[in-house]
Write a protein that holds these residues in place. Structure first.
Motif, PDB file in Angstrom:
ATOM      1  N   GLY A  91       0.851  -1.177   0.000  1.00  0.00           N
ATOM      2  CA  GLY A  91       0.000   0.000   0.000  1.00  0.00           C
ATOM      3  C   GLY A  91       0.891   1.232   0.000  1.00  0.00           C
ATOM      4  O   GLY A  91       2.102   1.149  -0.165  1.00  0.00           O
ATOM      5  N   ASN A  92       0.285   2.387   0.190  1.00  0.00           N
ATOM      6  CA  ASN A  92       1.047   3.640   0.161  1.00  0.00           C
ATOM      7  C   ASN A  92       1.808   3.927   1.442  1.00  0.00           C
ATOM      8  O   ASN A  92       2.762   4.690   1.428  1.00  0.00           O
ATOM      9  CB  ASN A  92       0.104   4.814  -0.128  1.00  0.00           C
ATOM     10  N   ASP A  93       1.369   3.336   2.553  1.00  0.00           N
ATOM     11  CA  ASP A  93       1.913   3.738   3.845  1.00  0.00           C
ATOM     12  C   ASP A  93       2.561   2.613   4.644  1.00  0.00           C
ATOM     13  O   ASP A  93       2.837   2.790   5.831  1.00  0.00           O
ATOM     14  CB  ASP A  93       0.810   4.395   4.680  1.00  0.00           C
ATOM     15  N   GLN A  94       2.799   1.464   4.029  1.00  0.00           N
ATOM     16  CA  GLN A  94       3.476   0.366   4.704  1.00  0.00           C
ATOM     17  C   GLN A  94       4.486  -0.246   3.745  1.00  0.00           C
ATOM     18  O   GLN A  94       4.257  -0.293   2.538  1.00  0.00           O
ATOM     19  CB  GLN A  94       2.485  -0.702   5.154  1.00  0.00           C
ATOM     20  N   ALA A  95       5.588  -0.709   4.280  1.00  0.00           N
ATOM     21  CA  ALA A  95       6.620  -1.322   3.448  1.00  0.00           C
ATOM     22  C   ALA A  95       7.470  -2.264   4.284  1.00  0.00           C
ATOM     23  O   ALA A  95       7.486  -2.177   5.516  1.00  0.00           O
ATOM     24  CB  ALA A  95       7.491  -0.246   2.812  1.00  0.00           C
ATOM     25  N   GLN A  96       8.158  -3.149   3.583  1.00  0.00           N
ATOM     26  CA  GLN A  96       9.128  -4.037   4.205  1.00  0.00           C
ATOM     27  C   GLN A  96      10.429  -3.944   3.418  1.00  0.00           C
ATOM     28  O   GLN A  96      10.413  -3.859   2.190  1.00  0.00           O
ATOM     29  CB  GLN A  96       8.634  -5.482   4.201  1.00  0.00           C
ATOM     30  N   VAL A  97      11.538  -3.967   4.154  1.00  0.00           N
ATOM     31  CA  VAL A  97      12.861  -3.931   3.543  1.00  0.00           C
ATOM     32  C   VAL A  97      13.662  -5.083   4.137  1.00  0.00           C
ATOM     33  O   VAL A  97      13.788  -5.189   5.354  1.00  0.00           O
ATOM     34  CB  VAL A  97      13.583  -2.589   3.807  1.00  0.00           C
ATOM     35  N   THR A  98      14.170  -5.944   3.263  1.00  0.00           N
ATOM     36  CA  THR A  98      15.018  -7.047   3.696  1.00  0.00           C
ATOM     37  C   THR A  98      16.466  -6.661   3.417  1.00  0.00           C
ATOM     38  O   THR A  98      16.798  -6.232   2.308  1.00  0.00           O
ATOM     39  CB  THR A  98      14.658  -8.345   2.949  1.00  0.00           C
ATOM     40  N   PHE A  99      17.297  -6.802   4.417  1.00  0.00           N
ATOM     41  CA  PHE A  99      18.689  -6.362   4.298  1.00  0.00           C
ATOM     42  C   PHE A  99      19.598  -7.236   5.152  1.00  0.00           C
ATOM     43  O   PHE A  99      19.138  -7.961   6.041  1.00  0.00           O
ATOM     44  CB  PHE A  99      18.840  -4.903   4.749  1.00  0.00           C
ATOM     45  N   THR A 100      20.888  -7.126   4.874  1.00  0.00           N
ATOM     46  CA  THR A 100      21.921  -7.725   5.708  1.00  0.00           C
ATOM     47  C   THR A 100      22.917  -6.633   6.060  1.00  0.00           C
ATOM     48  O   THR A 100      23.448  -5.960   5.175  1.00  0.00           O
ATOM     49  CB  THR A 100      22.637  -8.882   4.981  1.00  0.00           C
ATOM     50  N   HIS A 113      23.784  -9.488  10.345  1.00  0.00           N
ATOM     51  CA  HIS A 113      22.396  -9.632  10.764  1.00  0.00           C
ATOM     52  C   HIS A 113      21.512  -9.445   9.541  1.00  0.00           C
ATOM     53  O   HIS A 113      21.597  -8.425   8.864  1.00  0.00           O
ATOM     54  CB  HIS A 113      22.048  -8.583  11.825  1.00  0.00           C
ATOM     55  N   ARG A 114      20.681 -10.436   9.266  1.00  0.00           N
ATOM     56  CA  ARG A 114      19.721 -10.353   8.163  1.00  0.00           C
ATOM     57  C   ARG A 114      18.344 -10.161   8.773  1.00  0.00           C
ATOM     58  O   ARG A 114      17.973 -10.845   9.728  1.00  0.00           O
ATOM     59  CB  ARG A 114      19.746 -11.619   7.322  1.00  0.00           C
ATOM     60  N   GLU A 115      17.591  -9.211   8.218  1.00  0.00           N
ATOM     61  CA  GLU A 115      16.280  -8.881   8.782  1.00  0.00           C
ATOM     62  C   GLU A 115      15.345  -8.409   7.682  1.00  0.00           C
ATOM     63  O   GLU A 115      15.772  -7.805   6.708  1.00  0.00           O
ATOM     64  CB  GLU A 115      16.451  -7.770   9.823  1.00  0.00           C
ATOM     65  N   CYS A 116      14.076  -8.692   7.881  1.00  0.00           N
ATOM     66  CA  CYS A 116      13.024  -8.102   7.060  1.00  0.00           C
ATOM     67  C   CYS A 116      12.302  -7.121   7.973  1.00  0.00           C
ATOM     68  O   CYS A 116      11.538  -7.516   8.849  1.00  0.00           O
ATOM     69  CB  CYS A 116      12.067  -9.173   6.533  1.00  0.00           C
ATOM     70  N   SER A 117      12.600  -5.834   7.797  1.00  0.00           N
ATOM     71  CA  SER A 117      12.075  -4.790   8.682  1.00  0.00           C
ATOM     72  C   SER A 117      10.776  -4.212   8.140  1.00  0.00           C
ATOM     73  O   SER A 117      10.599  -4.075   6.937  1.00  0.00           O
ATOM     74  CB  SER A 117      13.086  -3.654   8.823  1.00  0.00           C
ATOM     75  N   ASP A 118       9.904  -3.850   9.057  1.00  0.00           N
ATOM     76  CA  ASP A 118       8.634  -3.212   8.720  1.00  0.00           C
ATOM     77  C   ASP A 118       8.745  -1.707   8.926  1.00  0.00           C
ATOM     78  O   ASP A 118       9.384  -1.239   9.875  1.00  0.00           O
ATOM     79  CB  ASP A 118       7.512  -3.749   9.606  1.00  0.00           C
ATOM     80  N   LYS A 152      -4.401  -4.035  13.767  1.00  0.00           N
ATOM     81  CA  LYS A 152      -4.366  -4.931  12.610  1.00  0.00           C
ATOM     82  C   LYS A 152      -4.614  -4.196  11.286  1.00  0.00           C
ATOM     83  O   LYS A 152      -4.237  -4.677  10.234  1.00  0.00           O
ATOM     84  CB  LYS A 152      -5.375  -6.068  12.764  1.00  0.00           C
ATOM     85  N   ARG A 153      -5.217  -3.030  11.337  1.00  0.00           N
ATOM     86  CA  ARG A 153      -5.491  -2.268  10.133  1.00  0.00           C
ATOM     87  C   ARG A 153      -4.487  -1.134   9.902  1.00  0.00           C
ATOM     88  O   ARG A 153      -4.619  -0.352   8.978  1.00  0.00           O
ATOM     89  CB  ARG A 153      -6.887  -1.651  10.220  1.00  0.00           C
ATOM     90  N   CYS A 154      -3.495  -1.083  10.775  1.00  0.00           N
ATOM     91  CA  CYS A 154      -2.551   0.050  10.681  1.00  0.00           C
ATOM     92  C   CYS A 154      -1.105  -0.478  10.634  1.00  0.00           C
ATOM     93  O   CYS A 154      -0.622  -0.826   9.575  1.00  0.00           O
ATOM     94  CB  CYS A 154      -2.767   0.989  11.855  1.00  0.00           C
ATOM     95  N   CYS A 155      -0.466  -0.583  11.774  1.00  0.00           N
ATOM     96  CA  CYS A 155       0.955  -0.894  11.817  1.00  0.00           C
ATOM     97  C   CYS A 155       1.268  -2.388  11.905  1.00  0.00           C
ATOM     98  O   CYS A 155       2.431  -2.764  11.823  1.00  0.00           O
ATOM     99  CB  CYS A 155       1.639  -0.174  12.973  1.00  0.00           C
ATOM    100  N   ALA A 156       0.284  -3.235  12.071  1.00  0.00           N
ATOM    101  CA  ALA A 156       0.517  -4.688  12.117  1.00  0.00           C
ATOM    102  C   ALA A 156       0.657  -5.193  10.695  1.00  0.00           C
ATOM    103  O   ALA A 156      -0.277  -5.664  10.095  1.00  0.00           O
ATOM    104  CB  ALA A 156      -0.616  -5.404  12.833  1.00  0.00           C
ATOM    105  N   ILE A 157       1.830  -5.083  10.171  1.00  0.00           N
ATOM    106  CA  ILE A 157       2.063  -5.465   8.767  1.00  0.00           C
ATOM    107  C   ILE A 157       2.142  -6.962   8.663  1.00  0.00           C
ATOM    108  O   ILE A 157       2.756  -7.620   9.407  1.00  0.00           O
ATOM    109  CB  ILE A 157       3.344  -4.808   8.240  1.00  0.00           C
TER     110      ILE A 157
END
Length: 157
Positions: A91-100, A113-118, A152-157
């Motif tokens: 959506g426009n206001d939520q994202a995930q970034v996977t990085f090491t 450290h590998r993580e999928c951040s919200d 659940k409708r906001c920051c709970a990605i």
């Protein structure tokens, strides 16, 4: 110490110079994407910009951050690099970034450290959602970001 010379590459690993990359965000310009924010946060760790790290964490989580531990880790680690694997919007206001992220501990041992951040965008600014401080009140509780929506409708990605 913050790089200030135009010829210094940005510690986030982009092909840009610090001043043209994360330096803009560290100076107050909002990140345009969650990936930019994530890169600027890694860069902030390399430069000891702990206030920036706190200010770019979801406001409802900021008081629970261990700022002294963040500062110590930032100061005592030798930062070796960042690799962004994926960055995807939800959506426009939520994202995930996977990085090491890679660094060397004070004893010289290499770490990664590998993580999928919200991430969530609130009032035009992206924020990191710290997985160590998730809201315990449940999916139907009000979101800790203060939006007035259920978690659940906001920051709970």
């Amino acid at each position: 110490m913050q790089p200030g010379v135009r010829s210094e590459p940005c510690p986030c690993g982009s092909a840009l110079l610090y001043q043209d990359c994360c330096g803009r965000l560290h100076s107050g310009q909002p990140a345009e994407t969650a990936e930019q924010l994530m890169r600027s946060r890694y860069c902030a760790y390399t430069l000891g910009l702990i206030d920036y790290l706190v200010n770019t964490t979801l406001p409802a989580q900021q008081a629970r951050l261990d700022v002294a531990a963040m500062a110590q880790w930032s100061r005592e680690s030798s930062w070796l690099g960042l690799q962004v694997e994926t960055a995807a919007g939800r959506g426009n206001d939520q994202a995930q970034v996977t990085f090491t992220a890679r660094w060397r501990d004070p004893d010289g041992s290499p770490q990664q450290h590998r993580e999928c951040s919200d991430f969530v965008r609130k009032e035009g600014r992206w924020y990191f959602i710290d997985p160590n401080h998730r809201d315990d009140s449940g999916r139907n509780a009000p979101c800790p970001c203060g939006s007035g929506k259920k978690y659940k409708r906001c920051c709970a990605i």
